[in-house]
Design a protein around this motif. Sequence first.
Motif: not given
Length: 134
Positions: A119-130
């Motif tokens: 689950t994500v919260n407000n202002k979360d920073k999600v970084k996907f890296t290949l």
Amino acid sequence: MELKSMSKRKINLFFAIITFFTLALTACSNNNSATKKSTTNQISVNYTLKEGKKTFDKKTVKVPKKAKVIAGLKKAWKVKETKGFITAIDGKTQNPKKKIYWTYTINNKFASKGANEQTVNNKDKVKFTLAKMK
């Protein structure tokens, strides 16, 4: 002549009353409640896509409260997944033979759950890296 002027007054009075009630009811209605509900049930999540060390895309996505990581990802990019694992984002595909996989972090911490469970919260920073796994 008096009869015509009296009926005109009645008609004018009738329209004045209708206009008054129409304006009063319109002013009393609360159009902001629907807008507030839709925005208060939404949160903003920052997504960053990287290939190796190079960032190739960033977006802030609005998702419902208690949304999963994958919801915002799919809202912003074309995503392919297999059994809950991200296999491709925006045409960039992982390569198991070369040990190149998609991984992700939330607020610079490696996630302990899959993107379809976390689950994500407000202002979360999600970084996907290949990148290549060691």
